[in-house]
Scaffold this motif. Sequence first.
Motif, PDB file in Angstrom:
ATOM      1  N   ALA A   1       0.785  -1.151  -0.007  1.00 43.04           N
ATOM      2  CA  ALA A   1       0.036   0.108  -0.044  1.00 43.04           C
ATOM      3  C   ALA A   1       0.685   1.406   0.082  1.00 43.04           C
ATOM      4  O   ALA A   1       0.361   2.521   0.293  1.00 43.04           O
ATOM      5  N   LYS A   2       2.130   1.131  -0.278  1.00 41.83           N
ATOM      6  CA  LYS A   2       2.933   2.282  -0.562  1.00 41.83           C
ATOM      7  C   LYS A   2       2.627   3.311  -1.394  1.00 41.83           C
ATOM      8  O   LYS A   2       2.707   2.729  -2.527  1.00 41.83           O
ATOM      9  N   PRO A   3       2.405   4.572  -1.176  1.00 42.17           N
ATOM     10  CA  PRO A   3       2.087   5.548  -2.186  1.00 42.17           C
ATOM     11  C   PRO A   3       2.959   5.685  -3.083  1.00 42.17           C
ATOM     12  O   PRO A   3       4.282   5.617  -2.612  1.00 42.17           O
ATOM     13  N   ALA A   4       2.952   6.183  -4.260  1.00 45.37           N
ATOM     14  CA  ALA A   4       3.869   6.375  -5.194  1.00 45.37           C
ATOM     15  C   ALA A   4       4.305   7.698  -5.318  1.00 45.37           C
ATOM     16  O   ALA A   4       3.494   8.378  -4.926  1.00 45.37           O
ATOM     17  N   VAL A   5       5.490   8.137  -5.474  1.00 43.07           N
ATOM     18  CA  VAL A   5       6.154   9.651  -5.431  1.00 43.07           C
ATOM     19  C   VAL A   5       5.935   9.905  -7.138  1.00 43.07           C
ATOM     20  O   VAL A   5       6.595   9.124  -7.827  1.00 43.07           O
ATOM     21  N   PRO A   6       5.145  10.784  -7.287  1.00 44.53           N
ATOM     22  CA  PRO A   6       5.352  11.111  -8.821  1.00 44.53           C
ATOM     23  C   PRO A   6       6.635  11.529  -9.444  1.00 44.53           C
ATOM     24  O   PRO A   6       7.276  12.287  -8.682  1.00 44.53           O
TER      25      PRO A   6
ATOM     26  N   ALA B   1      -1.807  15.177  -6.513  1.00 40.31           N
ATOM     27  CA  ALA B   1      -1.238  16.390  -6.896  1.00 40.31           C
ATOM     28  C   ALA B   1      -1.676  17.235  -5.667  1.00 40.31           C
ATOM     29  O   ALA B   1      -0.737  18.220  -5.205  1.00 40.31           O
ATOM     30  N   ALA B   2      -2.559  16.890  -4.739  1.00 44.24           N
ATOM     31  CA  ALA B   2      -2.974  17.506  -3.394  1.00 44.24           C
ATOM     32  C   ALA B   2      -1.701  17.355  -2.462  1.00 44.24           C
ATOM     33  O   ALA B   2      -1.149  18.206  -1.917  1.00 44.24           O
ATOM     34  N   ALA B   3      -1.034  16.148  -2.537  1.00 41.25           N
ATOM     35  CA  ALA B   3      -0.023  15.684  -1.773  1.00 41.25           C
ATOM     36  C   ALA B   3       1.327  16.485  -2.201  1.00 41.25           C
ATOM     37  O   ALA B   3       2.148  17.040  -1.226  1.00 41.25           O
ATOM     38  N   GLU B   4       1.482  16.763  -3.468  1.00 46.48           N
ATOM     39  CA  GLU B   4       2.552  17.508  -3.991  1.00 46.48           C
ATOM     40  C   GLU B   4       2.317  19.210  -3.523  1.00 46.48           C
ATOM     41  O   GLU B   4       3.363  19.506  -3.127  1.00 46.48           O
TER      42      GLU B   4
END
Lengths: 273, 174
Positions: free
Chosen positions: A12-17, B47-50
């Motif tokens: 469930a680790k979120p990806a870093v864009p 986008a919000a997290a960024e």
Amino acid sequence: MNDDFDNLIRNAKPAVPAGARARVLEYVGAHGAVASAPAPWRVFLRAAALVLLAVFAGVAAALVSRPETAPAVDPVAQLAADVKALETQVAALERDSLYEQLAGLQAEVAALESSRTDSATALEQVVMAQLEARESREREEWRQRHIEHMRRHYAEEQEATVERLRRDLNLSAEQEKAVRELLTETGKQAEELIGEVYTGRRHRRDPRMHDKFAELANETEKKLAELLNEQQRGRMEGTGIVSAAPEDWAPRSEFRDDTDLDVWTNWINVTRE
Amino acid sequence: MPGQGSNENLLPGPGSTSHSDEFRVLFERYHDAVFRQIALMLGRDSAAAEDVAQETWLRISRSLKTFEGRSGFYAWACRIASNEVKRWWGRNRRPTSLGPEPSEDPGEGRERDELVREALRRIPEEFRQPLLLDLWEGLSVAEISRALGVPEGTVKSRLHRAREKFRQAWQELQ
């Protein structure tokens, strides 16, 4: 079980864009705030001071170049005094600025937050100590209950085993007495093994507990064989009078309230590693 | 990956010359970990997290010289991130229930991941931080100890209790 949960969490680790780092750096840079870079007001003050200095220098130069009608003030000394006055004003502005006051307040807040963290750590240590003390008391209580359970049920099982051997192997009276003593001794050793489960903290328990029970079962079978004649040994082979599995020495349904189940399950898990 | 396979300290050594250098080192090391914390706290799109991450690092860069290193940098950064998340919710209407984000591709795996994140949000921060540094960032106990500024024994006990709390939260959500 923990591994299953760990894998769930890992998945469930979120990806870093892609490019997020660069965009953050660009944003921080655009707002002129990479750590100690000078604030815009500070740059303005310095520029204003330089302009004023230049103006005063011009004035001073004009005064110096004027004929004797100029006042009898030493222009160089006057210029130095003016520069000093300006420096004092700039220093006062820097000292009294809202920015500096804010930085001071932030430092105080950071110090308070740090001390709060220290207090929380100390409190946690006290709580952990109390929890360990309580766990120790509960462990002793569980050990007593477990041993009492074993004594009650093992006595019945022992009698049933002796009865079965007497019937199947035609034991003499002397053999029956010796077998009963052997099973009693085995029961005491099993009690000692069970007692070891509760003497240490969970993660320090002996991971070889299953091996120890298997060894106890083998030893008992071997000693029993020595008590029998050859014909009886042939008939007894493979009967398995004592269980090699520690689970069989475990409390059963009457112990299955939440707490004890937890203790027991932990023990089984640890000893199977 | 912050601190992976290294014994580095939280802040650069005496050889470093400015807060700008320190900021760059800390940014490179902790950007991803802080971003994932923010994404988890927001429970919203990247986008919000960024946006929140940008405000967080801006604030960190402005306040870095007041950071004395008494607590771990990561814990300090997470406090700032937490405040920024609250500000973001102040500017954007907070939902009555912070459920899983609507997804364009609602697969079974994605729904399960959202449930896992919801369970993680229910764990108190002091237990959640070491757990995520362990499982998401791959830090050792010693590295987590430095990142949070707490003793290694405390890290171990918090990891143990975090797993128990996650298991309880997960069962509540099933």
